[in-house]
Design a protein around this motif. Structure first.
Motif, short mmCIF file in Angstrom:
data_model
loop_
_atom_site.label_atom_id
_atom_site.label_comp_id
_atom_site.label_asym_id
_atom_site.label_seq_id
_atom_site.Cartn_x
_atom_site.Cartn_y
_atom_site.Cartn_z
N MET A 1 0.86 -1.19 0.00
CA MET A 1 0.00 0.00 0.00
C MET A 1 0.89 1.22 0.00
N THR A 2 0.58 2.24 -0.82
CA THR A 2 1.44 3.39 -0.91
C THR A 2 1.34 4.27 0.32
N HIS A 3 2.43 5.06 0.53
CA HIS A 3 2.50 6.06 1.60
C HIS A 3 2.40 5.45 2.99
N TRP A 4 2.76 4.17 3.15
CA TRP A 4 2.62 3.57 4.49
C TRP A 4 3.63 4.13 5.48
N SER A 5 4.71 4.70 4.96
CA SER A 5 5.62 5.32 5.91
C SER A 5 4.92 6.48 6.63
N ARG A 6 4.05 7.19 5.88
CA ARG A 6 3.27 8.26 6.51
C ARG A 6 2.21 7.69 7.43
N ILE A 7 1.65 6.58 7.05
CA ILE A 7 0.58 5.99 7.85
C ILE A 7 1.10 5.54 9.20
N VAL A 8 2.25 4.85 9.20
CA VAL A 8 2.80 4.35 10.45
C VAL A 8 3.07 5.50 11.41
N LEU A 9 3.59 6.62 10.86
CA LEU A 9 3.91 7.75 11.70
C LEU A 9 2.66 8.44 12.23
N SER A 10 1.53 8.27 11.54
CA SER A 10 0.34 9.01 11.91
C SER A 10 -0.74 8.17 12.54
N ARG A 11 -0.42 6.96 13.01
CA ARG A 11 -1.45 6.08 13.54
C ARG A 11 -1.99 6.54 14.87
N LYS A 209 6.33 -9.71 -6.52
CA LYS A 209 7.22 -8.55 -6.49
C LYS A 209 6.49 -7.24 -6.25
N CYS A 210 5.25 -7.11 -6.72
CA CYS A 210 4.49 -5.86 -6.59
C CYS A 210 5.34 -4.68 -7.07
N SER A 211 5.93 -4.83 -8.23
CA SER A 211 6.94 -3.88 -8.71
C SER A 211 6.40 -2.49 -8.97
N GLN A 212 5.11 -2.34 -9.17
CA GLN A 212 4.54 -1.02 -9.42
C GLN A 212 4.31 -0.21 -8.14
N TYR A 213 4.46 -0.87 -7.00
CA TYR A 213 4.26 -0.20 -5.72
C TYR A 213 5.56 0.48 -5.27
N PRO A 214 5.48 1.51 -4.44
CA PRO A 214 6.69 2.19 -3.98
C PRO A 214 7.63 1.25 -3.23
N TRP A 215 8.91 1.55 -3.30
CA TRP A 215 9.92 0.69 -2.69
C TRP A 215 9.71 0.54 -1.20
N TYR A 216 9.27 1.64 -0.53
CA TYR A 216 9.13 1.56 0.93
C TYR A 216 7.97 0.65 1.33
N ASP A 217 6.93 0.56 0.51
CA ASP A 217 5.86 -0.40 0.79
C ASP A 217 6.38 -1.82 0.67
N ARG A 218 7.17 -2.06 -0.39
CA ARG A 218 7.67 -3.41 -0.65
C ARG A 218 8.70 -3.87 0.38
N ILE A 219 9.29 -2.91 1.11
CA ILE A 219 10.28 -3.27 2.14
C ILE A 219 9.65 -3.29 3.53
N PHE A 220 8.98 -2.21 3.91
CA PHE A 220 8.54 -2.06 5.29
C PHE A 220 7.20 -2.74 5.58
N VAL A 221 6.33 -2.85 4.60
CA VAL A 221 5.05 -3.53 4.79
C VAL A 221 4.87 -4.53 3.64
N LYS A 222 5.85 -5.36 3.48
CA LYS A 222 5.92 -6.24 2.32
C LYS A 222 4.70 -7.14 2.19
N ALA A 223 4.39 -7.90 3.24
CA ALA A 223 3.28 -8.86 3.14
C ALA A 223 1.94 -8.14 2.99
N HIS A 224 1.80 -7.01 3.65
CA HIS A 224 0.57 -6.22 3.54
C HIS A 224 0.38 -5.71 2.11
N THR A 225 1.48 -5.40 1.45
CA THR A 225 1.44 -4.98 0.06
C THR A 225 1.20 -6.17 -0.86
N GLN A 226 1.81 -7.30 -0.55
CA GLN A 226 1.64 -8.48 -1.40
C GLN A 226 0.20 -8.96 -1.44
N ILE A 227 -0.51 -8.92 -0.32
CA ILE A 227 -1.90 -9.38 -0.34
C ILE A 227 -2.75 -8.42 -1.18
#
Length: 249
Positions: A1-11, A209-227
């Motif tokens: 999911m995109t922008h999850w770095s912002r989401i984690v900080l704003s939970r 791979k979810c290659s169209q998603y941002p790199w930070y989603d694929r690293i920090f919330v990988k499984a959440h992005t994969q589903i």
């Protein structure tokens, strides 16, 4: 999911404003532009919610792609729209306008009971789906089906208890990572709601791979992005939705 770095900080406190459930009455203003003008038959309504702070029309995301496929195959008789994960109020008002078939600004019992509503969403969008179903319950409006994909509860919203106005509900989730979905949804009223299932998917050994998603989603919330990018999941979601729709011509 995109922008999850912002989401984690704003939970914390910053997301509280997104979790409010509509408490207003049935006052209805202008009608949506996409209503099928030529048919007086009750139409089906399919509402999708994307997750996080994703734009409602971002074509990278499976929720948006599913909506586009349904629109293409059902040019009439089915209203399909996607909303951001904090737009439950807007989605609610859209539904009320669509159900107001005599355009008098108020819903009759017949208009309510003819409702054929399907709601789905991923992550915060899954939580928002249940918030919308609960708001419709207050209006006395039934929901045919809710589908949650790795649903992440927003503060103030219980997304694991399905309200009694929902006929059927399904939950797809994965258990890994910083952000993961609810593993168990249940019916508030089992006599009125059938839980189709809580379906576990495990992406620890997945090669998605979810290659169209941002790199930070694929690293920090990988499984959440994969589903979210897993076509197997969304084929099953689509199949469940299509069971509730009229046959295509």
């Amino acid at each position: 999911m995109t922008h999850w770095s912002r989401i984690v900080l704003s939970r914390g406190a910053s997301v509280v404003c997104f979790a409010a459930v509509l408490a207003a009455g049935l006052s209805i203003s202008a009608r949506p532009a996409l209503v099928n003008e030529d048919s007086r038959e009750p139409q089906s309504i399919v509402i999708g919610f994307v997750g996080g702070f994703i734009a409602h029309d971002n074509p990278v995301h499976s929720e948006v792609q599913l909506a586009a496929r349904l629109r293409a195959e059902y040019p009439t008789g089915v209203y399909v729209e996607t909303f951001e994960s904090y737009r439950e109020k807007k989605a609610h008002q859209t539904i009320l306008k669509l159900l107001d078939r005599n355009y008098d600004g108020n819903l009759t019992m017949e208009e309510k009971h003819e409702a054929r509503i399907i709601i789905y969403g991923h992550s915060w969008g899954g939580s928002e789906s249940i918030a919308l179903a609960r708001a419709l319950a207050k209006d006395g409006i039934p929901v045919l089906l809710t589908i949650q994909v790795d649903s992440v509860s927003k503060r103030g919203i219980n997304d694991t208890t399905i309200p009694g106005n929902v006929a059927e509900a399904a939950n797809f989730y994965q258990p890994h990572g910083l952000i993961h979905g609810d593993h168990d949804i249940r019916a508030a009223d089992p006599a009125h709601t059938r839980i189709i299932g809580n379906f576990l998917f495990d992406y620890k050994a997945s090669s998605l791979k979810c290659s169209q998603y941002p790199w930070y989603d694929r690293i920090f919330v990988k499984a959440h992005t994969q589903i979210e990018c897993d076509p197997t999941i969304w084929t099953r979601v689509e199949d469940l939705i299509r069971l509730q729709l009229p046959p295509t011509k």
